[in-house]
Design a protein around this motif. Structure first.
Motif, PDB file in Angstrom:
ATOM      1  N   VAL A  28      55.219  60.188  53.846  1.00  0.00           N
ATOM      2  CA  VAL A  28      55.064  58.977  54.579  1.00  0.00           C
ATOM      3  C   VAL A  28      56.340  58.147  54.623  1.00  0.00           C
ATOM      4  CG1 VAL A  28      53.885  56.899  54.566  1.00  0.00           C
ATOM      5  CG2 VAL A  28      52.837  58.852  53.424  1.00  0.00           C
ATOM      6  N   THR A  29      56.712  57.962  56.077  1.00  0.00           N
ATOM      7  CA  THR A  29      57.958  57.410  56.289  1.00  0.00           C
ATOM      8  C   THR A  29      57.438  55.790  56.764  1.00  0.00           C
ATOM      9  OG1 THR A  29      58.050  57.986  58.867  1.00  0.00           O
ATOM     10  CG2 THR A  29      58.987  59.451  57.195  1.00  0.00           C
ATOM     11  N   PRO A  30      58.672  55.152  57.018  1.00  0.00           N
ATOM     12  CA  PRO A  30      58.316  53.790  57.284  1.00  0.00           C
ATOM     13  C   PRO A  30      57.763  53.693  58.854  1.00  0.00           C
ATOM     14  CG  PRO A  30      60.420  53.846  56.619  1.00  0.00           C
ATOM     15  CD  PRO A  30      59.843  55.308  56.436  1.00  0.00           C
ATOM     16  N   ASP A  31      58.146  54.694  59.681  1.00  0.00           N
ATOM     17  CA  ASP A  31      57.665  54.802  61.078  1.00  0.00           C
ATOM     18  C   ASP A  31      55.751  55.085  60.924  1.00  0.00           C
ATOM     19  OD1 ASP A  31      59.662  54.294  62.307  1.00  0.00           O
ATOM     20  OD2 ASP A  31      60.548  56.266  62.556  1.00  0.00           O
ATOM     21  N   ASP A  32      55.613  55.944  59.979  1.00  0.00           N
ATOM     22  CA  ASP A  32      54.308  56.226  59.694  1.00  0.00           C
ATOM     23  C   ASP A  32      53.390  55.282  59.562  1.00  0.00           C
ATOM     24  OD1 ASP A  32      54.769  58.937  60.263  1.00  0.00           O
ATOM     25  OD2 ASP A  32      55.184  59.355  58.032  1.00  0.00           O
ATOM     26  N   VAL A  33      53.743  54.076  58.637  1.00  0.00           N
ATOM     27  CA  VAL A  33      52.828  53.001  58.030  1.00  0.00           C
ATOM     28  C   VAL A  33      53.267  51.811  59.183  1.00  0.00           C
ATOM     29  CG1 VAL A  33      53.035  53.556  55.778  1.00  0.00           C
ATOM     30  CG2 VAL A  33      54.658  52.167  56.815  1.00  0.00           C
ATOM     31  N   LEU A  34      54.248  51.770  60.237  1.00  0.00           N
ATOM     32  CA  LEU A  34      54.276  50.754  61.074  1.00  0.00           C
ATOM     33  C   LEU A  34      53.011  50.620  61.713  1.00  0.00           C
ATOM     34  CD1 LEU A  34      57.932  50.534  62.108  1.00  0.00           C
ATOM     35  CD2 LEU A  34      56.727  48.728  61.062  1.00  0.00           C
ATOM     36  N   PRO A  35      52.518  51.473  62.225  1.00  0.00           N
ATOM     37  CA  PRO A  35      51.148  51.451  63.141  1.00  0.00           C
ATOM     38  C   PRO A  35      50.024  50.596  62.507  1.00  0.00           C
ATOM     39  CG  PRO A  35      51.957  53.507  63.498  1.00  0.00           C
ATOM     40  CD  PRO A  35      52.739  53.118  62.343  1.00  0.00           C
ATOM     41  N   PHE A  36      49.916  50.865  61.038  1.00  0.00           N
ATOM     42  CA  PHE A  36      49.026  50.261  60.473  1.00  0.00           C
ATOM     43  C   PHE A  36      49.189  48.783  60.187  1.00  0.00           C
ATOM     44  CE2 PHE A  36      48.814  54.735  59.536  1.00  0.00           C
ATOM     45  CZ  PHE A  36      47.434  54.836  59.878  1.00  0.00           C
ATOM     46  N   GLY A  37      50.322  48.115  60.759  1.00  0.00           N
ATOM     47  CA  GLY A  37      50.604  46.654  60.734  1.00  0.00           C
ATOM     48  C   GLY A  37      51.330  46.222  59.512  1.00  0.00           C
ATOM     49  N   GLN A  38      51.714  44.900  59.377  1.00  0.00           N
ATOM     50  CA  GLN A  38      52.704  44.533  58.393  1.00  0.00           C
ATOM     51  C   GLN A  38      52.406  44.582  57.171  1.00  0.00           C
ATOM     52  OE1 GLN A  38      55.885  43.471  59.642  1.00  0.00           O
ATOM     53  NE2 GLN A  38      56.258  43.059  57.331  1.00  0.00           N
ATOM     54  N   ALA A  39      51.108  44.509  56.692  1.00  0.00           N
ATOM     55  CA  ALA A  39      50.594  44.630  55.360  1.00  0.00           C
ATOM     56  C   ALA A  39      51.006  46.054  54.670  1.00  0.00           C
ATOM     57  CB  ALA A  39      49.148  44.238  55.100  1.00  0.00           C
ATOM     58  N   ALA A  40      50.655  47.103  55.657  1.00  0.00           N
ATOM     59  CA  ALA A  40      51.133  48.729  55.178  1.00  0.00           C
ATOM     60  C   ALA A  40      52.518  48.794  55.061  1.00  0.00           C
ATOM     61  CB  ALA A  40      50.454  49.328  56.403  1.00  0.00           C
ATOM     62  N   PHE A  41      53.365  48.087  55.990  1.00  0.00           N
ATOM     63  CA  PHE A  41      54.702  48.281  55.795  1.00  0.00           C
ATOM     64  C   PHE A  41      55.098  47.463  54.660  1.00  0.00           C
ATOM     65  CE2 PHE A  41      59.190  46.875  56.459  1.00  0.00           C
ATOM     66  CZ  PHE A  41      59.570  48.142  56.867  1.00  0.00           C
ATOM     67  N   GLN A  42      54.836  46.523  54.407  1.00  0.00           N
ATOM     68  CA  GLN A  42      54.672  45.505  52.915  1.00  0.00           C
ATOM     69  C   GLN A  42      54.693  46.449  51.736  1.00  0.00           C
ATOM     70  OE1 GLN A  42      56.285  43.038  53.749  1.00  0.00           O
ATOM     71  NE2 GLN A  42      56.785  42.070  51.480  1.00  0.00           N
ATOM     72  N   PHE A  43      53.361  47.021  51.702  1.00  0.00           N
ATOM     73  CA  PHE A  43      53.072  48.023  50.619  1.00  0.00           C
ATOM     74  C   PHE A  43      54.111  49.105  50.524  1.00  0.00           C
ATOM     75  CE2 PHE A  43      50.787  51.705  49.166  1.00  0.00           C
ATOM     76  CZ  PHE A  43      50.290  51.355  48.053  1.00  0.00           C
ATOM     77  N   HIS A  44      54.614  49.560  51.727  1.00  0.00           N
ATOM     78  CA  HIS A  44      55.445  50.827  51.521  1.00  0.00           C
ATOM     79  C   HIS A  44      57.002  50.354  50.796  1.00  0.00           C
ATOM     80  CE1 HIS A  44      57.094  54.923  53.059  1.00  0.00           C
ATOM     81  NE2 HIS A  44      58.089  54.097  53.396  1.00  0.00           N
ATOM     82  N   SER A  45      57.207  48.937  51.491  1.00  0.00           N
ATOM     83  CA  SER A  45      58.525  48.477  50.928  1.00  0.00           C
ATOM     84  C   SER A  45      58.405  48.151  49.598  1.00  0.00           C
ATOM     85  CB  SER A  45      58.667  47.210  51.731  1.00  0.00           C
ATOM     86  OG  SER A  45      60.022  46.829  51.320  1.00  0.00           O
ATOM     87  N   ILE A  46      57.210  47.619  49.072  1.00  0.00           N
ATOM     88  CA  ILE A  46      57.167  47.534  47.589  1.00  0.00           C
ATOM     89  C   ILE A  46      57.142  48.730  46.753  1.00  0.00           C
ATOM     90  CG2 ILE A  46      55.480  46.605  45.728  1.00  0.00           C
ATOM     91  CD1 ILE A  46      54.353  44.437  47.928  1.00  0.00           C
ATOM     92  N   LEU A  47      56.502  49.827  47.350  1.00  0.00           N
ATOM     93  CA  LEU A  47      56.552  51.035  46.606  1.00  0.00           C
ATOM     94  C   LEU A  47      58.087  51.664  46.564  1.00  0.00           C
ATOM     95  CD1 LEU A  47      53.567  53.006  48.007  1.00  0.00           C
ATOM     96  CD2 LEU A  47      53.688  51.939  45.728  1.00  0.00           C
TER      97      LEU A  47
END
Length: 179
Positions: A28-47
């Motif tokens: 999973v890359t940041p580009d993969d989570v961006l379409p799911f919104g800011q919360a998904a990107f935030q989750f990825h960033s916390i991980l």
């Protein structure tokens, strides 16, 4: 009274906590989570922040105390050298991923925050350097993942071929009956 866990026990927890994170970031890359919104990107960033913290903890432990594992008596020749090389390559690879992540923040045009709250570095706005470091970071991470697969394969080979219980050394005790 609070007691500190033994080094090996702490490293087992760290080791097995990093495995799912390594798999996650491999798939999973940041580009993969961006379409799911800011919360998904935030989750990825916390991980990512958790993963980098683990990387730095493991590197600090290695720099302070050296490798926690020693090659077993059944390892001879190339396998003895591979054991040490694989472990050091993983540790320095983890550190390298953390450093290039920092350099991505440093060369960025905007202030990046790990986990959405921790500033990575003051942005210097070096777009070309940021692009180059971004590519290095990506290739470095996938090389690290490849080394992790080779590492796992090596220990499975040791366990099955040499029957030296290599998997029991790092596996939680609850899994020992299956090994």
């Amino acid at each position: 009274m609070i007691t500190r866990p033994h080094r090996r026990s702490a490293l087992k927890v760290l080791h097995w906590s990093m495995v799912p994170l390594l798999v996650w970031f491999t798939l999973v890359t940041p580009d993969d989570v961006l379409p799911f919104g800011q919360a998904a990107f935030q989750f990825h960033s916390i991980l990512a922040l958790i993963f980098v913290t683990f990387c730095l903890l493991w590197t600090a432990d290695y720099l302070r105390r050296g490798l926690a594992s020693r090659p077993g008596p059944k390892l001879k020749g190339w396998a003895r050298h591979a054991h040490q090389w694989l472990h050091k390559a993983l540790i320095w690879g983890l550190f390298g991923v953390a450093i290039t992540g920092f350099l991505l923040g440093l060369t960025s045009t905007t202030l990046l925050k790990a986990g959405g709250f921790l500033p990575i570095a003051p942005p210097l706005g070096l777009k070309e350097a940021n692009d180059i470091i971004g590519q290095i970071h990506i290739y470095e991470f996938y090389l690290l993942a490849l080394i992790a697969v080779i590492h796992a394969t090596f220990h499975i080979w040791r366990h099955l071929r040499l029957r030296d219980n290599a998997l029991r050394i790092m596996a939680p005790k609850a899994l020992h009956r299956y090994l």
